[in-house]
Design a protein around this motif. Structure first.
Motif, PDB file in Angstrom:
ATOM      1  N   ASP A   1     -31.248 -17.730  54.054  1.00 44.87           N
ATOM      2  CA  ASP A   1     -30.908 -16.500  53.327  1.00 44.87           C
ATOM      3  C   ASP A   1     -30.550 -16.768  51.867  1.00 44.87           C
ATOM      4  O   ASP A   1     -30.728 -15.903  51.003  1.00 44.87           O
ATOM      5  CB  ASP A   1     -29.728 -15.806  54.016  1.00 44.87           C
ATOM      6  CG  ASP A   1     -30.076 -15.315  55.409  1.00 44.87           C
ATOM      7  OD1 ASP A   1     -31.282 -15.225  55.717  1.00 44.87           O
ATOM      8  OD2 ASP A   1     -29.145 -15.048  56.197  1.00 44.87           O
ATOM      9  N   PHE A   2     -30.030 -17.970  51.568  1.00 51.50           N
ATOM     10  CA  PHE A   2     -29.617 -18.306  50.211  1.00 51.50           C
ATOM     11  C   PHE A   2     -30.559 -19.329  49.583  1.00 51.50           C
ATOM     12  O   PHE A   2     -30.146 -20.126  48.735  1.00 51.50           O
ATOM     13  CB  PHE A   2     -28.187 -18.862  50.215  1.00 51.50           C
ATOM     14  CG  PHE A   2     -27.181 -17.988  50.903  1.00 51.50           C
ATOM     15  CD1 PHE A   2     -27.304 -16.612  50.878  1.00 51.50           C
ATOM     16  CD2 PHE A   2     -26.102 -18.550  51.574  1.00 51.50           C
ATOM     17  CE1 PHE A   2     -26.363 -15.802  51.514  1.00 51.50           C
ATOM     18  CE2 PHE A   2     -25.163 -17.743  52.207  1.00 51.50           C
ATOM     19  CZ  PHE A   2     -25.300 -16.365  52.183  1.00 51.50           C
ATOM     20  N   ALA A   3     -31.843 -19.307  49.968  1.00 56.97           N
ATOM     21  CA  ALA A   3     -32.785 -20.335  49.512  1.00 56.97           C
ATOM     22  C   ALA A   3     -32.904 -20.378  47.989  1.00 56.97           C
ATOM     23  O   ALA A   3     -32.971 -21.455  47.382  1.00 56.97           O
ATOM     24  CB  ALA A   3     -34.159 -20.099  50.138  1.00 56.97           C
TER      25      ALA A   3
ATOM     26  N   ASP B   1     -36.534 -28.156  44.914  1.00 52.77           N
ATOM     27  CA  ASP B   1     -37.829 -27.830  45.520  1.00 52.77           C
ATOM     28  C   ASP B   1     -37.691 -27.261  46.929  1.00 52.77           C
ATOM     29  O   ASP B   1     -38.450 -27.602  47.851  1.00 52.77           O
ATOM     30  CB  ASP B   1     -38.739 -29.074  45.556  1.00 52.77           C
ATOM     31  CG  ASP B   1     -38.983 -29.644  44.168  1.00 52.77           C
ATOM     32  OD1 ASP B   1     -39.085 -28.850  43.217  1.00 52.77           O
ATOM     33  OD2 ASP B   1     -39.045 -30.887  44.040  1.00 52.77           O
ATOM     34  N   VAL B   2     -36.716 -26.417  47.135  1.00 50.11           N
ATOM     35  CA  VAL B   2     -36.568 -25.748  48.430  1.00 50.11           C
ATOM     36  C   VAL B   2     -37.594 -24.618  48.512  1.00 50.11           C
ATOM     37  O   VAL B   2     -37.656 -23.752  47.629  1.00 50.11           O
ATOM     38  CB  VAL B   2     -35.140 -25.206  48.608  1.00 50.11           C
ATOM     39  CG1 VAL B   2     -35.045 -24.354  49.870  1.00 50.11           C
ATOM     40  CG2 VAL B   2     -34.144 -26.344  48.660  1.00 50.11           C
ATOM     41  N   ALA B   3     -38.415 -24.623  49.574  1.00 52.62           N
ATOM     42  CA  ALA B   3     -39.461 -23.613  49.732  1.00 52.62           C
ATOM     43  C   ALA B   3     -38.845 -22.241  49.983  1.00 52.62           C
ATOM     44  O   ALA B   3     -37.850 -22.101  50.699  1.00 52.62           O
ATOM     45  CB  ALA B   3     -40.380 -23.993  50.888  1.00 52.62           C
ATOM     46  N   GLN B   4     -39.445 -21.228  49.382  1.00 54.47           N
ATOM     47  CA  GLN B   4     -38.962 -19.865  49.510  1.00 54.47           C
ATOM     48  C   GLN B   4     -39.725 -19.063  50.560  1.00 54.47           C
ATOM     49  O   GLN B   4     -39.297 -17.967  50.931  1.00 54.47           O
ATOM     50  CB  GLN B   4     -39.082 -19.141  48.157  1.00 54.47           C
ATOM     51  CG  GLN B   4     -38.447 -19.871  46.995  1.00 54.47           C
ATOM     52  CD  GLN B   4     -36.936 -19.926  47.097  1.00 54.47           C
ATOM     53  OE1 GLN B   4     -36.287 -18.925  47.371  1.00 54.47           O
ATOM     54  NE2 GLN B   4     -36.364 -21.112  46.899  1.00 54.47           N
ATOM     55  N   GLU B   5     -40.846 -19.594  51.059  1.00 55.69           N
ATOM     56  CA  GLU B   5     -41.683 -18.883  52.009  1.00 55.69           C
ATOM     57  C   GLU B   5     -41.755 -19.643  53.331  1.00 55.69           C
ATOM     58  O   GLU B   5     -41.725 -20.876  53.357  1.00 55.69           O
ATOM     59  CB  GLU B   5     -43.101 -18.700  51.450  1.00 55.69           C
ATOM     60  CG  GLU B   5     -43.173 -17.938  50.137  1.00 55.69           C
ATOM     61  CD  GLU B   5     -42.762 -16.475  50.291  1.00 55.69           C
ATOM     62  OE1 GLU B   5     -42.905 -15.949  51.417  1.00 55.69           O
ATOM     63  OE2 GLU B   5     -42.308 -15.871  49.300  1.00 55.69           O
ATOM     64  N   ALA B   6     -41.856 -18.883  54.406  1.00 57.94           N
ATOM     65  CA  ALA B   6     -42.018 -19.497  55.732  1.00 57.94           C
ATOM     66  C   ALA B   6     -43.389 -20.164  55.825  1.00 57.94           C
ATOM     67  O   ALA B   6     -44.361 -19.743  55.192  1.00 57.94           O
ATOM     68  CB  ALA B   6     -41.863 -18.437  56.818  1.00 57.94           C
TER      69      ALA B   6
ATOM     70  N   PHE C   1     -29.142 -22.479  52.864  1.00 60.02           N
ATOM     71  CA  PHE C   1     -29.755 -22.829  51.578  1.00 60.02           C
ATOM     72  C   PHE C   1     -31.070 -23.596  51.778  1.00 60.02           C
ATOM     73  O   PHE C   1     -32.079 -23.259  51.153  1.00 60.02           O
ATOM     74  CB  PHE C   1     -28.787 -23.685  50.745  1.00 60.02           C
ATOM     75  CG  PHE C   1     -27.539 -22.978  50.340  1.00 60.02           C
ATOM     76  CD1 PHE C   1     -27.467 -22.291  49.142  1.00 60.02           C
ATOM     77  CD2 PHE C   1     -26.415 -22.995  51.155  1.00 60.02           C
ATOM     78  CE1 PHE C   1     -26.311 -21.633  48.750  1.00 60.02           C
ATOM     79  CE2 PHE C   1     -25.249 -22.344  50.779  1.00 60.02           C
ATOM     80  CZ  PHE C   1     -25.195 -21.658  49.577  1.00 60.02           C
ATOM     81  N   ALA C   2     -31.024 -24.625  52.614  1.00 59.07           N
ATOM     82  CA  ALA C   2     -32.188 -25.505  52.778  1.00 59.07           C
ATOM     83  C   ALA C   2     -33.224 -24.955  53.744  1.00 59.07           C
ATOM     84  O   ALA C   2     -34.375 -25.406  53.748  1.00 59.07           O
ATOM     85  CB  ALA C   2     -31.723 -26.882  53.261  1.00 59.07           C
ATOM     86  N   GLY C   3     -32.853 -23.979  54.581  1.00 56.79           N
ATOM     87  CA  GLY C   3     -33.780 -23.463  55.580  1.00 56.79           C
ATOM     88  C   GLY C   3     -33.743 -24.283  56.861  1.00 56.79           C
ATOM     89  O   GLY C   3     -33.063 -25.301  56.949  1.00 56.79           O
ATOM     90  N   LYS C   4     -34.490 -23.834  57.863  1.00 57.41           N
ATOM     91  CA  LYS C   4     -34.549 -24.514  59.152  1.00 57.41           C
ATOM     92  C   LYS C   4     -35.967 -25.006  59.413  1.00 57.41           C
ATOM     93  O   LYS C   4     -36.940 -24.290  59.190  1.00 57.41           O
ATOM     94  CB  LYS C   4     -34.123 -23.576  60.286  1.00 57.41           C
ATOM     95  CG  LYS C   4     -32.661 -23.192  60.253  1.00 57.41           C
ATOM     96  CD  LYS C   4     -32.317 -22.296  61.442  1.00 57.41           C
ATOM     97  CE  LYS C   4     -30.840 -21.912  61.434  1.00 57.41           C
ATOM     98  NZ  LYS C   4     -30.496 -21.029  62.579  1.00 57.41           N
ATOM     99  N   THR C   5     -36.052 -26.228  59.897  1.00 56.59           N
ATOM    100  CA  THR C   5     -37.336 -26.819  60.286  1.00 56.59           C
ATOM    101  C   THR C   5     -37.293 -27.157  61.767  1.00 56.59           C
ATOM    102  O   THR C   5     -36.421 -27.901  62.204  1.00 56.59           O
ATOM    103  CB  THR C   5     -37.626 -28.084  59.464  1.00 56.59           C
ATOM    104  OG1 THR C   5     -37.671 -27.741  58.062  1.00 56.59           O
ATOM    105  CG2 THR C   5     -38.961 -28.691  59.866  1.00 56.59           C
TER     106      THR C   5
END
Length: 351
Positions: free
Chosen positions: A50-52, A63-68, A207-211
């Motif tokens: 949510d805070f990417a 370089d944190v990706a903003q798109e899935a 912030f970093a997202g989930k993988t």
């Protein structure tokens, strides 16, 4: 098609036979070698937090990706040979008082396994079991009241980053033994550190997202009946995973089969040709003399795996003399279930 000729009323009647054992005799196939290619494919699914867009400002994450996104890659390729009935090699044997071939063991598909012996069925391949997926944690359960009451996403991101730094500071103080409330023993320390790490990881994922990674298994069965050069086995698309061999959206994985000519070629005589047409054999048992092949799997021009395999269809058949199965002694014959070659042949002298 296996045919058996019988005389009745001065006429030759041709009837179709299915493999099996009867009191009068047995109809059997010889095995041929098939290839089981097992491909494990890893699917990677990325979901932005949510805070990417605030990752670089507050946590210095670049370089944190903003798109899935979803991507696929091959983890491993393995190959094992196994035997199947070769319907082009169908033979029959009649039981009579002069021979001792009454105990004939066939596989479920009619392939000959043993005579006067008990063959062990090949082990079934192990079923693929994917690794258990980790429990998904909702990072909002670690947000304090101040974060949840913030009036904007930017403010929530700022307060969440401060909470992350406080958690990391608490971990460092525990490790250094400088915390205000130190645990009494090592087990309590481990539990506290694990809890702080879980909170850190969950809030950082905002912030970093989930993988998430998941591995699936794909099995391809290939029948090498002749030499081939770079035949498409399957294709892999980075975005779609395994696709059909004719789907150009995927990169091709090729299979090549090379006959190593390990078995000398036999010269057919007129009698041999005639005998091959007479599929009812009373004076012996046909077996394979398998040859060796090399199987290469490549991705484009890059090698993936190379295997040397013994295959029944790349050699020739040989007739074991009926003298081996007469009443003077008992012959125990076991065939290799993968190649149809002789695995064990021993004679038991009468007492």
């Amino acid at each position: 098609m296996c045919m058996l000729a019988s005389m009745a009323s001065a006429q030759t009647q041709i009837s179709k036979y299915q493999p099996g054992v009867t009191p009068e005799g047995a109809v059997y196939f010889l095995p041929k070698t098939a290839l089981r290619v097992v491909v494990q494919v890893e699917k990677t699914t990325y979901t932005p937090g949510d805070f990417a867009k605030y990752a670089e400002r507050y946590l210095r994450l670049m370089d944190v990706a903003q798109e899935a996104s979803v991507s696929y890659r091959v983890n491993s390729v393995t190959m094992t040979p196994f035997g199947v009935a070769d319907t082009t090699k169908c033979f029959s044997v009649r039981f009579n008082a002069k021979n001792a071939t009454a105990n004939v063991q066939l596989a479920e598909d009619g392939a000959l396994m043993a005579i006067n012996a008990t063959a062990t069925a090949p082990a079934e391949p192990k079923a693929f079991v994917s690794a258990p997926k980790p429990r998904q944690v909702n990072p909002r359960q670690f947000m304090n009241e101040e974060i949840l009451a913030a009036g904007s996403t930017a403010k929530m991101a700022e307060l969440t980053a401060l909470e992350i730094y406080e958690i990391r500071d608490s971990k460092n103080q525990l490790v250094r033994g400088q915390a205000d409330f130190m645990p009494k023993d090592g087990e309590q320390l481990r539990i506290m550190l694990d809890q702080l790490s879980a909170q850190d990881q969950a809030l950082t994922s905002l912030f970093a997202g989930k993988t998430v990674r998941d591995t699936t298994e794909h099995v391809f069965v290939y029948y090498p009946d002749s030499e081939v050069n770079r035949q498409v086995l399957f294709r892999l698309s980075d975005k779609l995973g395994v696709v059909d061999a004719d789907d150009l959206s995927g990169a091709p994985y090729y299979i090549s089969v090379t006959d190593l000519h390990s078995v000398p070629a036999t010269v057919q005589t007129g009698d041999d040709k005639k005998k091959k047409k007479v599929l009812s054999v009373e004076d012996g048992i046909y077996v394979n003399v398998p040859g060796k092949i090399r199987v290469d799997i490549t991705r484009g021009n890059a090698p993936v795996g190379s295997y040397e395999v013994t295959a029944g269809q790349f050699g020739h058949t040989e007739l074991l003399s009926g003298e081996l199965f007469n009443k003077r002694f008992t012959t125990h014959l076991t065939l290799n279930p993968v190649t149809g070659g002789v695995a064990r042949l021993e004679a038991e002298q009468p007492k």
